[in-house]
Structures are given as structure tokens and as C-alpha cells.
Motif scaffolding. Structure first.
Motif, mmCIF file in Angstrom:
data_model
loop_
_atom_site.group_PDB
_atom_site.id
_atom_site.type_symbol
_atom_site.label_atom_id
_atom_site.label_comp_id
_atom_site.label_asym_id
_atom_site.label_seq_id
_atom_site.Cartn_x
_atom_site.Cartn_y
_atom_site.Cartn_z
ATOM 1 N N UNK A 1 0.735 -1.136 -0.068
ATOM 2 C CA UNK A 1 0.018 -0.036 -0.139
ATOM 3 C C UNK A 1 0.856 1.241 0.052
ATOM 4 N N UNK A 2 0.559 2.149 -1.021
ATOM 5 C CA UNK A 2 1.294 3.287 -0.938
ATOM 6 C C UNK A 2 0.200 4.520 -0.676
ATOM 7 N N UNK A 3 0.675 5.316 0.290
ATOM 8 C CA UNK A 3 -0.143 6.477 0.733
ATOM 9 C C UNK A 3 0.540 7.648 0.378
ATOM 10 N N UNK A 4 -0.020 8.520 -0.327
ATOM 11 C CA UNK A 4 0.683 10.058 -0.680
ATOM 12 C C UNK A 4 -0.683 10.904 -1.056
ATOM 13 N N UNK A 5 -0.471 12.105 -1.082
ATOM 14 C CA UNK A 5 -1.779 12.862 -1.495
ATOM 15 C C UNK A 5 -1.326 13.509 -2.776
ATOM 16 N N UNK A 6 -0.097 13.282 -3.278
ATOM 17 C CA UNK A 6 0.450 13.747 -4.691
ATOM 18 C C UNK A 6 0.297 12.405 -5.449
ATOM 19 N N UNK A 7 -0.716 12.277 -6.476
ATOM 20 C CA UNK A 7 -0.601 11.076 -7.297
ATOM 21 C C UNK A 7 0.716 10.703 -7.862
ATOM 22 N N UNK A 8 1.518 11.856 -8.534
ATOM 23 C CA UNK A 8 2.615 11.293 -9.088
ATOM 24 C C UNK A 8 3.755 10.696 -8.178
ATOM 25 N N UNK A 9 3.799 10.828 -7.192
ATOM 26 C CA UNK A 9 4.444 10.033 -6.116
ATOM 27 C C UNK A 9 4.357 8.647 -6.092
ATOM 28 N N UNK A 10 2.654 8.440 -5.972
ATOM 29 C CA UNK A 10 2.352 7.102 -5.925
ATOM 30 C C UNK A 10 2.466 6.273 -7.299
ATOM 31 N N UNK A 11 2.317 6.925 -8.149
ATOM 32 C CA UNK A 11 2.617 6.334 -9.651
ATOM 33 C C UNK A 11 3.967 6.314 -9.907
ATOM 34 N N UNK A 12 4.957 7.185 -9.456
ATOM 35 C CA UNK A 12 6.378 6.631 -9.647
ATOM 36 C C UNK A 12 6.675 5.563 -8.932
ATOM 37 N N UNK A 13 6.400 5.450 -7.575
ATOM 38 C CA UNK A 13 6.833 4.418 -6.738
ATOM 39 C C UNK A 13 6.129 2.969 -7.093
ATOM 40 N N UNK A 14 4.720 3.296 -7.639
ATOM 41 C CA UNK A 14 4.096 2.028 -8.402
ATOM 42 C C UNK A 14 5.134 1.470 -9.628
ATOM 43 N N UNK A 15 5.402 2.218 -10.406
ATOM 44 C CA UNK A 15 6.203 1.838 -11.569
ATOM 45 C C UNK A 15 7.338 1.098 -11.083
#
Length: 122
Positions: A6-20
Motif C-alpha cells: 500500500x502506497x499512501x501519498x496525497x500527490x498522485x505523481x509520487x504514488x505512480x512513480x513508486x508503483x512503477x
């Protein structure tokens, strides 16, 4: 079988980068608020939680540290990330049970090494 993160961040760009960088090894879920993260933690089993310290642009908001406490109560390793260069956040994150504290911008190579280290102990 893939582990779940689970990645939690209010900035979607960070969650998408970590997901990648992690999707090869984990089934990924993302939350953009404290409330969404709590719902996901209540309804799913996770092997790793990665959360930002502050999930809203309000002074003193540290909802991410509450997420760390929930994760620790469920014996889930937690990594805290923050764009605020604040030693107090790091100390508080570790005292709440975070396994690691990483400042933004994230050094991806260092981040991957930390995740791999945690994964070996799962």
C-alpha cells in the motif's frame, strides 16, 4: 506469489512513480488520503506500507504517522517518506514504528535497496 503493498501519498505523481518501480514485485494499492488508507488497511492484508508523513497541506498534519501505527499494530513493515527536511519527523516516524524514513526527492536506487531488504524479512 506477489506480495501486496500500500502506497499512501496525497500527490498522485509520487504514488505512480513508486508503483512503477515496485509493480514487478508487489500487487500495488494506492491511497491519496488518510481515510482511504485506513479503509484499505481494514479490508486487505499488506506486506508493506509506504506513506508520506503529511497527507494534506495543513500545518502540523502528520496523518501518515497514524498510518504507521496502524501498520505496526498489524505487524506490517512501514516506510515513511517526506518532502519536509525535518529531523523531528524522522525521529517521530521511527518512534511510531517506521522501519525507514526517506526524504523526497527519493533516491530510487536507495529506495529499491531498502524495499529489497525489507522483502527478505517477510
Amino acid at each position: 506469489m506477489k506480495k501486496r503493498c500500500l502506497i499512501v501519498d496525497d500527490i498522485p505523481e509520487y504514488t505512480h512513480t513508486l508503483e512503477f518501480y515496485l509493480e514487478e514485485h508487489f500487487i500495488m494499492d494506492k491511497a491519496y488520503s488518510y481515510e482511504d488508507a485506513v479503509k484499505l488497511l481494514e479490508n486487505n492484508r499488506y506486506d508493506l506500507v509506504i506513506t508520506d508523513v503529511r497527507l494534506k497541506e495543513t500545518d502540523g498534519n502528520k496523518e501518515g504517522l497514524k498510518i504507521v501505527e496502524i501498520a505496526k499494530n498489524k505487524n506490517i513493515p512501514a516506510i515513511v517518506i517526506s518532502g519536509y527536511r525535518n529531523l523531528g519527523y524522522a525521529v517521530e516516524a521511527i518512534s511510531k514504528g517506521a522501519d525507514y524514513f526517506i526524504e523526497k526527492p527519493i533516491d530510487i536506487d536507495e529506495f529499491i535497496k531498502i524495499v529489497e531488504k525489507i522483502s527478505k524479512n517477510m
